[in-house]
Design a protein around this motif. Structure first.
Motif, mmCIF file in Angstrom:
data_model
loop_
_atom_site.group_PDB
_atom_site.id
_atom_site.type_symbol
_atom_site.label_atom_id
_atom_site.label_comp_id
_atom_site.label_asym_id
_atom_site.label_seq_id
_atom_site.Cartn_x
_atom_site.Cartn_y
_atom_site.Cartn_z
ATOM 1 N N THR A 230 0.827 -1.202 0.000
ATOM 2 C CA THR A 230 0.000 0.000 0.000
ATOM 3 C C THR A 230 0.863 1.255 0.000
ATOM 4 O OG1 THR A 230 -1.813 -1.137 1.127
ATOM 5 C CG2 THR A 230 -1.778 1.266 1.280
ATOM 6 N N ASP A 231 1.924 1.262 0.811
ATOM 7 C CA ASP A 231 2.812 2.420 0.850
ATOM 8 C C ASP A 231 3.450 2.662 -0.513
ATOM 9 O OD1 ASP A 231 2.236 2.795 3.507
ATOM 10 O OD2 ASP A 231 4.074 1.853 4.250
ATOM 11 N N TYR A 232 3.851 1.579 -1.178
ATOM 12 C CA TYR A 232 4.473 1.727 -2.497
ATOM 13 C C TYR A 232 3.484 2.305 -3.507
ATOM 14 C CZ TYR A 232 6.424 0.601 -7.038
ATOM 15 O OH TYR A 232 6.878 0.694 -8.328
ATOM 16 N N LEU A 233 2.281 1.741 -3.568
ATOM 17 C CA LEU A 233 1.280 2.221 -4.512
ATOM 18 C C LEU A 233 0.866 3.651 -4.203
ATOM 19 C CD1 LEU A 233 -0.943 -0.954 -4.957
ATOM 20 C CD2 LEU A 233 0.442 0.159 -6.715
ATOM 21 N N ASP A 234 0.807 4.011 -2.926
ATOM 22 C CA ASP A 234 0.479 5.389 -2.566
ATOM 23 C C ASP A 234 1.532 6.356 -3.085
ATOM 24 O OD1 ASP A 234 -1.859 4.685 -1.324
ATOM 25 O OD2 ASP A 234 -1.070 4.808 0.719
ATOM 26 N N ALA A 235 2.805 5.951 -2.976
ATOM 27 C CA ALA A 235 3.878 6.818 -3.470
ATOM 28 C C ALA A 235 3.792 6.979 -4.991
ATOM 29 C CB ALA A 235 5.239 6.248 -3.068
ATOM 30 N N VAL A 236 3.509 5.883 -5.695
ATOM 31 C CA VAL A 236 3.346 5.948 -7.148
ATOM 32 C C VAL A 236 2.168 6.851 -7.506
ATOM 33 C CG1 VAL A 236 2.750 4.596 -9.200
ATOM 34 C CG2 VAL A 236 4.405 3.698 -7.547
#
Length: 348
Positions: A230-236
């Motif tokens: 989730t953190d990765y997708l939020d950053a993207v």
């Protein structure tokens, strides 16, 4: 030298890791109700913080929802002073009605903790949530039909808040209290089936009996794994959101609420989020697009606690299923419209 009791050793190891990275000499505040989890945390922080070059204090929030709550919060603060925690204070709050009894109490509690952190200049506020609390959070998210953000559960670090015991079993906090001679308070609300989390606990015990002792740890591990994704997708999504922003000559360019709306109508106020290019949004993968839209509407002043999947689906339909439909209506009186190939969020 006597061997340290196992539960105490596990808590001290977890707290040392949880305090890592804080500036030397800074203050940490423990949020403590007097229950076994937060009391064990406070006792452990009183030992670990000075050895890590940190100052430690305590805040006990009195919600005023039970008889004797003021006296109990004051007693926790008195104990904390004797344990070397300074400052140590009891804070009374007024619990409203928005969000139901659990949600309203939580909102009042965090507001009091934020205020205490600002008042004392604390670098962090420590919360006593355990691995069992995390497992319950994951199950509640599944029951409510939440997406990955809900299943990711509570984070070990979010802003000023830290949860050093998320990897520690509840049985360890109870054992640590016994081994340290602490006398925790048993909150009757934890056994009250009117509260959803309390009602879930016997069900979780039943699932453990059927599926095995590893269930709680596996649910907590699931939260950690989903949280990383989730953190990765939020950053993207945040990077993609910036690519979709456009200058809006018809409004105030996203500089803030107070100017006329994108259509020049002074009866509308442009949101803080500015305007977005609908075609660029439509080209994004669905999971990235919906995250970008969520971040944008939060910028626009929508309360994240009130925002749900139906609201986001209505906003996303203005991009992915555009048929000339009218506005999507969001909490806080904010409307999202599409015109001239642009999305705008406005408050009438």
């Amino acid at each position: 030298m006597a061997k340290l009791p196992p539960a105490v050793a596990r808590l001290r190891a977890a707290v040392r890791e949880g305090l890592d990275g804080l500036p030397p000499g800074s203050l940490v505040l423990v949020a403590c109700s007097g229950g076994p989890d937060s009391l064990a945390l406070a006792d452990t922080v009183a030992f670990c913080a000075p050895r890590a070059g940190l100052r430690a204090g305590l805040v006990s929030v009195d919600h005023g929802l039970q008889d004797g709550s003021a006296e109990r919060a004051a007693a926790v603060a008195d104990w904390a002073r004797g344990a070397g925690l300074d400052p140590a204070e009891a804070v009374r709050v007024e619990v409203g009605a928005d969000g139901g009894p659990e949600g309203a109490a939580r909102a009042a509690r965090y507001a009091a903790l934020d205020a205490a952190a600002e008042r004392h200049g604390a670098a962090a506020v420590l919360l006593g949530h355990t691995r069992d609390d995390q497992a319950e959070t994951v199950l509640l998210a599944l029951v409510r039909g939440a997406g990955p953000r809900g299943i990711a559960g509570m984070r070990a670090v979010r802003g000023r808040y830290r949860r050093p015991l998320l990897g520690v079993a509840r049985t360890d906090t109870h054992a640590a209290c016994a081994e340290r001679g602490l006398k925790p308070w048993a909150d009757p609300h934890n056994e009250d089936p009117r509260f959803l989390r309390s009602a879930l606990r016997p069900a979780l015990d039943s699932l453990v009996a059927v599926l095995g002792e590893g269930l709680v740890a596996n649910l907590a591990r699931t939260a950690a794994l989903v949280g990383e994704d989730t953190d990765y997708l939020d950053a993207v999504a945040l990077a993609a959101l910036d690519e979709c922003r456009v200058a809006d000559a018809g409004g105030d360019g996203g500089s803030g609420i107070g100017g006329p709306g994108a259509d020049g109508d002074p009866r509308h106020e442009e949101s803080n989020g500015g305007a977005l290019d609908a075609k660029r949004l439509a080209a994004l993968p669905g999971p990235v697009r919906t995250r970008a839209l969520r971040a944008w509407v939060l910028e626009s002043g929508v309360d994240g606690a009130e925002l749900n999947h139906r609201h986001l689906a209505a906003v996303d339909a203005l991009v992915a299923d555009w048929r000339g439909q009218g506005p999507a209506f969001l909490p806080g009186g904010i409307e999202v419209t599409r015109a001239d190939g642009r999305l705008r969020a406005r408050r009438p």
